[in-house]
Design a protein around this motif. Structure first.
Motif, PDB file in Angstrom:
ATOM      1  N   THR A  72      -0.490  -7.868  -1.984  1.00  0.00           N
ATOM      2  CA  THR A  72       0.826  -7.201  -2.050  1.00  0.00           C
ATOM      3  C   THR A  72       0.770  -5.874  -1.278  1.00  0.00           C
ATOM      4  O   THR A  72       1.789  -5.425  -0.754  1.00  0.00           O
ATOM      5  CB  THR A  72       1.338  -6.990  -3.501  1.00  0.00           C
ATOM      6  OG1 THR A  72       0.281  -6.502  -4.291  1.00  0.00           O
ATOM      7  CG2 THR A  72       1.866  -8.274  -4.109  1.00  0.00           C
ATOM      8  N   ALA A  73      -0.418  -5.288  -1.175  1.00  0.00           N
ATOM      9  CA  ALA A  73      -0.571  -4.092  -0.330  1.00  0.00           C
ATOM     10  C   ALA A  73      -0.261  -4.467   1.128  1.00  0.00           C
ATOM     11  O   ALA A  73       0.426  -3.737   1.846  1.00  0.00           O
ATOM     12  CB  ALA A  73      -1.992  -3.537  -0.438  1.00  0.00           C
ATOM     13  N   ARG A  74      -0.736  -5.637   1.550  1.00  0.00           N
ATOM     14  CA  ARG A  74      -0.458  -6.102   2.918  1.00  0.00           C
ATOM     15  C   ARG A  74       1.041  -6.279   3.118  1.00  0.00           C
ATOM     16  O   ARG A  74       1.597  -5.957   4.166  1.00  0.00           O
ATOM     17  CB  ARG A  74      -1.156  -7.448   3.170  1.00  0.00           C
ATOM     18  CG  ARG A  74      -2.661  -7.339   3.232  1.00  0.00           C
ATOM     19  CD  ARG A  74      -3.231  -8.702   3.578  1.00  0.00           C
ATOM     20  NE  ARG A  74      -4.659  -8.782   3.297  1.00  0.00           N
ATOM     21  CZ  ARG A  74      -5.372  -9.887   3.419  1.00  0.00           C
ATOM     22  NH1 ARG A  74      -4.796 -11.010   3.801  1.00  0.00           N
ATOM     23  NH2 ARG A  74      -6.660  -9.878   3.159  1.00  0.00           N
ATOM     24  N   THR A  75       1.701  -6.840   2.074  1.00  0.00           N
ATOM     25  CA  THR A  75       3.145  -7.059   2.126  1.00  0.00           C
ATOM     26  C   THR A  75       3.881  -5.737   2.353  1.00  0.00           C
ATOM     27  O   THR A  75       4.774  -5.631   3.191  1.00  0.00           O
ATOM     28  CB  THR A  75       3.592  -7.683   0.781  1.00  0.00           C
ATOM     29  OG1 THR A  75       2.994  -8.955   0.667  1.00  0.00           O
ATOM     30  CG2 THR A  75       5.076  -7.808   0.673  1.00  0.00           C
ATOM     31  N   LEU A  76       3.466  -4.724   1.602  1.00  0.00           N
ATOM     32  CA  LEU A  76       4.120  -3.413   1.736  1.00  0.00           C
ATOM     33  C   LEU A  76       3.853  -2.809   3.109  1.00  0.00           C
ATOM     34  O   LEU A  76       4.745  -2.225   3.727  1.00  0.00           O
ATOM     35  CB  LEU A  76       3.643  -2.481   0.622  1.00  0.00           C
ATOM     36  CG  LEU A  76       4.402  -2.731  -0.686  1.00  0.00           C
ATOM     37  CD1 LEU A  76       3.555  -2.418  -1.896  1.00  0.00           C
ATOM     38  CD2 LEU A  76       5.702  -1.923  -0.718  1.00  0.00           C
ATOM     39  N   ALA A  77       2.608  -2.997   3.602  1.00  0.00           N
ATOM     40  CA  ALA A  77       2.286  -2.472   4.933  1.00  0.00           C
ATOM     41  C   ALA A  77       3.122  -3.179   6.000  1.00  0.00           C
ATOM     42  O   ALA A  77       3.524  -2.573   6.995  1.00  0.00           O
ATOM     43  CB  ALA A  77       0.790  -2.632   5.213  1.00  0.00           C
ATOM     44  N   CYS A  78       3.398  -4.467   5.783  1.00  0.00           N
ATOM     45  CA  CYS A  78       4.255  -5.231   6.708  1.00  0.00           C
ATOM     46  C   CYS A  78       5.629  -4.574   6.832  1.00  0.00           C
ATOM     47  O   CYS A  78       6.285  -4.665   7.863  1.00  0.00           O
ATOM     48  CB  CYS A  78       4.468  -6.651   6.192  1.00  0.00           C
ATOM     49  SG  CYS A  78       3.168  -7.812   6.627  1.00  0.00           S
ATOM     50  N   GLY A 130       6.102  -1.407   6.637  1.00  0.00           N
ATOM     51  CA  GLY A 130       5.908  -0.027   7.084  1.00  0.00           C
ATOM     52  C   GLY A 130       5.491   0.914   5.956  1.00  0.00           C
ATOM     53  O   GLY A 130       5.493   2.131   6.125  1.00  0.00           O
ATOM     54  N   GLY A 131       5.120   0.358   4.812  1.00  0.00           N
ATOM     55  CA  GLY A 131       4.724   1.206   3.680  1.00  0.00           C
ATOM     56  C   GLY A 131       3.352   1.835   3.871  1.00  0.00           C
ATOM     57  O   GLY A 131       2.470   1.242   4.493  1.00  0.00           O
ATOM     58  N   ASN A 132       3.190   3.054   3.342  1.00  0.00           N
ATOM     59  CA  ASN A 132       1.886   3.719   3.356  1.00  0.00           C
ATOM     60  C   ASN A 132       1.858   4.758   2.231  1.00  0.00           C
ATOM     61  O   ASN A 132       2.749   4.761   1.378  1.00  0.00           O
ATOM     62  CB  ASN A 132       1.587   4.358   4.725  1.00  0.00           C
ATOM     63  CG  ASN A 132       2.683   5.319   5.136  1.00  0.00           C
ATOM     64  OD1 ASN A 132       3.223   6.064   4.310  1.00  0.00           O
ATOM     65  ND2 ASN A 132       3.042   5.303   6.412  1.00  0.00           N
ATOM     66  N   LYS A 133       0.866   5.656   2.259  1.00  0.00           N
ATOM     67  CA  LYS A 133       0.736   6.564   1.111  1.00  0.00           C
ATOM     68  C   LYS A 133       1.865   7.589   1.023  1.00  0.00           C
ATOM     69  O   LYS A 133       2.044   8.239   0.000  1.00  0.00           O
ATOM     70  CB  LYS A 133      -0.641   7.237   1.104  1.00  0.00           C
ATOM     71  CG  LYS A 133      -0.910   8.215   2.219  1.00  0.00           C
ATOM     72  CD  LYS A 133      -2.369   8.624   2.106  1.00  0.00           C
ATOM     73  CE  LYS A 133      -2.841   9.535   3.212  1.00  0.00           C
ATOM     74  NZ  LYS A 133      -2.271  10.865   3.210  1.00  0.00           N
ATOM     75  N   ASN A 134       2.635   7.689   2.078  1.00  0.00           N
ATOM     76  CA  ASN A 134       3.781   8.607   2.025  1.00  0.00           C
ATOM     77  C   ASN A 134       5.044   7.941   1.463  1.00  0.00           C
ATOM     78  O   ASN A 134       6.069   8.596   1.296  1.00  0.00           O
ATOM     79  CB  ASN A 134       4.082   9.150   3.426  1.00  0.00           C
ATOM     80  CG  ASN A 134       2.899   9.911   3.982  1.00  0.00           C
ATOM     81  OD1 ASN A 134       2.283  10.693   3.262  1.00  0.00           O
ATOM     82  ND2 ASN A 134       2.540   9.651   5.232  1.00  0.00           N
ATOM     83  N   HIS A 190       3.813  -3.780  -7.984  1.00  0.00           N
ATOM     84  CA  HIS A 190       3.352  -2.484  -8.502  1.00  0.00           C
ATOM     85  C   HIS A 190       1.901  -2.181  -8.093  1.00  0.00           C
ATOM     86  O   HIS A 190       1.604  -1.112  -7.550  1.00  0.00           O
ATOM     87  CB  HIS A 190       3.457  -2.504 -10.032  1.00  0.00           C
ATOM     88  CG  HIS A 190       3.117  -1.212 -10.691  1.00  0.00           C
ATOM     89  ND1 HIS A 190       4.072  -0.418 -11.280  1.00  0.00           N
ATOM     90  CD2 HIS A 190       1.929  -0.567 -10.836  1.00  0.00           C
ATOM     91  CE1 HIS A 190       3.481   0.658 -11.757  1.00  0.00           C
ATOM     92  NE2 HIS A 190       2.179   0.594 -11.508  1.00  0.00           N
ATOM     93  N   TYR A 191       1.028  -3.140  -8.318  1.00  0.00           N
ATOM     94  CA  TYR A 191      -0.392  -2.898  -8.013  1.00  0.00           C
ATOM     95  C   TYR A 191      -0.633  -2.727  -6.514  1.00  0.00           C
ATOM     96  O   TYR A 191      -1.466  -1.932  -6.098  1.00  0.00           O
ATOM     97  CB  TYR A 191      -1.260  -4.029  -8.592  1.00  0.00           C
ATOM     98  CG  TYR A 191      -1.576  -3.815 -10.058  1.00  0.00           C
ATOM     99  CD1 TYR A 191      -0.553  -3.657 -10.993  1.00  0.00           C
ATOM    100  CD2 TYR A 191      -2.894  -3.739 -10.516  1.00  0.00           C
ATOM    101  CE1 TYR A 191      -0.830  -3.444 -12.328  1.00  0.00           C
ATOM    102  CE2 TYR A 191      -3.173  -3.523 -11.859  1.00  0.00           C
ATOM    103  CZ  TYR A 191      -2.141  -3.376 -12.758  1.00  0.00           C
ATOM    104  OH  TYR A 191      -2.421  -3.158 -14.080  1.00  0.00           O
ATOM    105  N   ALA A 232       1.043   4.648  -2.397  1.00  0.00           N
ATOM    106  CA  ALA A 232       2.448   5.089  -2.439  1.00  0.00           C
ATOM    107  C   ALA A 232       2.744   5.699  -3.806  1.00  0.00           C
ATOM    108  O   ALA A 232       1.982   5.519  -4.754  1.00  0.00           O
ATOM    109  CB  ALA A 232       3.357   3.879  -2.215  1.00  0.00           C
ATOM    110  N   SER A 233       3.860   6.424  -3.898  1.00  0.00           N
ATOM    111  CA  SER A 233       4.318   6.896  -5.206  1.00  0.00           C
ATOM    112  C   SER A 233       5.212   5.798  -5.760  1.00  0.00           C
ATOM    113  O   SER A 233       6.197   5.432  -5.121  1.00  0.00           O
ATOM    114  CB  SER A 233       5.133   8.175  -5.063  1.00  0.00           C
ATOM    115  OG  SER A 233       4.469   9.071  -4.202  1.00  0.00           O
ATOM    116  N   VAL A 234       4.856   5.296  -6.931  1.00  0.00           N
ATOM    117  CA  VAL A 234       5.554   4.125  -7.464  1.00  0.00           C
ATOM    118  C   VAL A 234       6.561   4.505  -8.542  1.00  0.00           C
ATOM    119  O   VAL A 234       6.237   5.263  -9.454  1.00  0.00           O
ATOM    120  CB  VAL A 234       4.548   3.116  -8.063  1.00  0.00           C
ATOM    121  CG1 VAL A 234       5.276   1.866  -8.542  1.00  0.00           C
ATOM    122  CG2 VAL A 234       3.484   2.754  -7.046  1.00  0.00           C
TER     123      VAL A 234
END
Ligand code: DLL
Length: 433
Positions: free
Chosen positions: A115-121, A123-127, A146-147, A154-156
Motif C-alpha cells: 500500500t506504500a507503493r500504491t501511495l507513492a504511485c 505521488g505520496g511521500n512523507k510530506n 493506513h499502514y 505521511a501524516s495520517v
C-alpha cells in the motif's frame, strides 16, 4: 519519477520471473504441508509440490474459489496456527457468513509495503497528509491504506467513512493532500463541498487513491475536475490481501500488479483455460509471499486483461486493465459487497414476503441507493396500512443488520414483478458509471 521500492517495481522481467518461481515453489510446498484442504485437492489430481517448478507449471494447480473459503469457514485455509495470526479481517459472502482472512506479522508488513507503493504511485511521500475515508473495521480498506501511509511517513488522518461535512471541514483545516475512499464517495464529497461553498482552491488536495468498486473514465474526469486532483484507481480484494494488489501510476494506463507478491493470470471463466496476454477474461491471483492465508490460483470473478509492455513510468510490473465487470451477480453498493441471495434469505425468513423480489440500484447525487421491491400476499394488502408498514420496517431492519446497508423497501401486490422464463432478473442496476 517517485517509486516506493524501485528495485521491486522496476525489476527486469527475467529476474522477476526467477523470483516468482522461487516464491511459488516455496508457497506450494507450504500449503501442501500446512493446509489439508489444499493437500486434498492436489492429491485428488495426483499433483505433488515437486511438480511445480516454473511459472508454466502454475496451470497444473487447481483453482481456489470463495466456496473453498466458505467450506473451511472460518480458519480452515489458514496455513499457520492462530497464535501466529495478528489480524483478522472479513468481507461479506453469499450465505451471510463472511469470508475470513488472517494476517501474520510479516503479512501486515507486506501489506504496508504494497500500500506504500500504491501511495507513492499517486505521488505520496512523507510530506503528504493522507485522509483515509475508507471504512475502518473488518473491511480492509481503512487499515490497509493506513499502514502504507504510515510506512511512507505521511501524516495520517484516520477519519474512516461518513460524516461528509466534517470530512470536508477537516480536509480544509488539516490541509489534507491525498484522499483515500471509494470513487462514489469522492464524488459525493465534491458535491457536498460545493454546497458548503468551499472551493477546491481553498484545499491542498493533490491526489486521490480510489477503489473498492468499479468506476468509469467519465467518473474520473468528474472527480479530477471538481476536486482539482489526480485520481488514481487502486485495486485489491480481501482474500488476496486487501488494497495494495494493484495500482495505477500517474499515467493512468492500467493498474500495476505488484508481481513480486501476487502472480496474476487471465482465464476463460467458462472453461478455466489460461488465456494469452491481452485477452479479456477472469482475473486469477496466486499469492507468493503470504503466510497466514496463502492463495493458489484464486478466482476473483473480476473481468480484466493483462498488458506486459513496460509502462512510461518505468515500472516493469504487468498492468491489469481497469476492472470491466464481474462474472457473478455480486453487486457493490457503497463499497459493500451484496449478493442478491443474501437479500433473498432475509425476505424468506420474514415470512410475509413472497419469493418474488427485485433489487433496484441507482446512483443519486453520486451516492448508490438500493431499493428492494417485494411482493407480499394479497391478504396483507387488504389489511390495514399499519400492518404493511410493520412488515416494511422488519425487512428494512433485517437487511440493515445482515448487510450493514440501508435500503428502501417497497411492498407490491402479487404478480407485479416481471416474471422470466429463464433466469429471474433479480437486479436492475440503473447506475451509469
Ligand atoms: O474492496 C479492497 C479494497 C479496499 C480495494 C480499498 C481498493 C481500495 P473486498 O471488499 O474484498 O476488498 O472487495 C473486493 O471489490 O473483487 C472487485 O470486484 C471490487 N474492486 C476492488 N477494487 C476495485 C477497483 C476491497 N479498483 C472486490 N475497480 C473485488 C473495480 C474493484 N472493482
Amino acid at each position: 519519477m517517485e517509486y516506493w521500492n524501485s528495485a521491486c517495481e522496476c525489476m527486469p522481467r527475467e529476474e522477476l520471473t526467477r523470483l516468482q518461481e522461487e516464491r511459488l515453489k516455496e508457497t506450494v510446498k507450504r500449503v501442501y504441508h500446512n493446509v489439508p484442504h489444499y493437500r486434498k485437492k492436489m492429491q485428488a489430481i495426483g499433483l505433488e509440490p515437486g511438480d511445480i517448478q516454473s511459472l508454466e507449471d502454475l496451470k497444473k494447480l487447481p483453482f481456489t474459489t470463495k466456496q473453498d473459503l466458505r467450506d473451511t469457514y472460518p480458519y480452515g485455509m489458514f496455513a499457520v496456527p492462530l497464535s501466529e495470526i495478528v489480524r483478522i479481517h472479513a468481507s461479506s459472502g453469499t450465505t451471510g457468513k463472511p469470508t475470513v482472512v488472517g494476517y501474520t506479522r510479516r503479512d501486515i508488513d507486506t501489506w504496508a509495503e504494497v500500500t506504500a507503493r500504491t501511495l507513492a504511485c499517486a505521488g505520496g511521500n512523507k510530506n503528504s497528509v493522507v485522509q483515509i475515508a475508507y471504512g475502518y473495521g473488518l473491511f480492509t480498506g481503512g487499515l490497509g491504506v493506513h499502514y502504507g501511509a504510515e510506512r511512507i511517513g505521511a501524516s495520517v488522518i484516520p477519519i474512516s467513512g461518513g460524516n461528509t461535512k466534517r470530512q470536508i471541514q477537516i480536509m480544509k483545516d488539516f490541509g489534507s493532500t491525498i484522499l483515500a475512499c471509494t470513487p462514489s464517495y469522492a464524488l459525493y464529497m465534491a458535491e457536498e463541498m460545493e454546497a458548503m461553498g468551499i472551493s477546491k482552491d481553498e484545499l491542498k488536495m493533490k491526489a486521490g487513491i480510489f477503489g473498492a468498486e468499479p468506476w468509469s473514465e467519465q467518473m474520473r474526469e468528474e472527480i479530477e475536475k471538481r476536486m482539482g486532483i489526480l485520481a488514481i484507481d487502486i485495486y485489491g480484494l480481501s482474500e488476496v490481501i486487501g488494497p495494495g494488489v494493484a495500482s495505477e501510476c500517474k499515467f493512468k494506463c492500467g493498474l500495476h500488479v505488484f508481481e513480486d507478491h501476487f502472480i496474476p493470470e487471465i482465464i476463460d471463466p467458462n472453461t478455466g483455460e489460461s488465456l494469452p496476454p491481452g485477452s479479456v477474461g477472469e482475473l486469477v491471483f496466486t499469492t507468493i509471499t503470504k503466510e497466514g492465508l496463502p492463495l493458489i490460483r484464486y478466482r476473483t470473478r473480476d473481468i480484466s486483461a493483462l498488458d506486459y509492455n513496460v509502462c512510461e513510468c518505468g515500472r516493469t510490473c504487468v498492468r491489469m486493465k481497469k476492472v470491466m465487470g464481474r462474472t457473478d451477480d455480486m453487486l457493490i453498493i457503497r463499497g459493500v459487497n451484496v449478493f442478491p441471495s443474501q437479500i433473498e434469505s432475509v425476505l424468506l425468513e420474514i415470512g410475509d414476503a413472497l419469493p418474488h423480489y427485485q433489487l433496484i440500484v441507482r446512483r443519486e447525487n453520486n451516492l448508490d441507493t438500493l431499493e428492494v421491491l417485494v411482493e407480499v400476499n394479497q391478504e396483507l394488502f387488504s389489511d390495514e396500512i399499519r400492518k404493511l408498514e410493520s412488515v416494511e420496517r422488519k425487512i428494512k431492519n433485517s437487511i440493515e443488520s445482515v448487510l450493514g446497508l440501508s435500503a428502501k423497501i417497497t411492498l407490491v401486490e402479487p404478480k407485479t414483478i416481471e416474471r422470466s422464463e429463464g433466469k429471474a432478473k433479480r437486479v436492475v442496476d440503473l447506475r451509469k458509471i
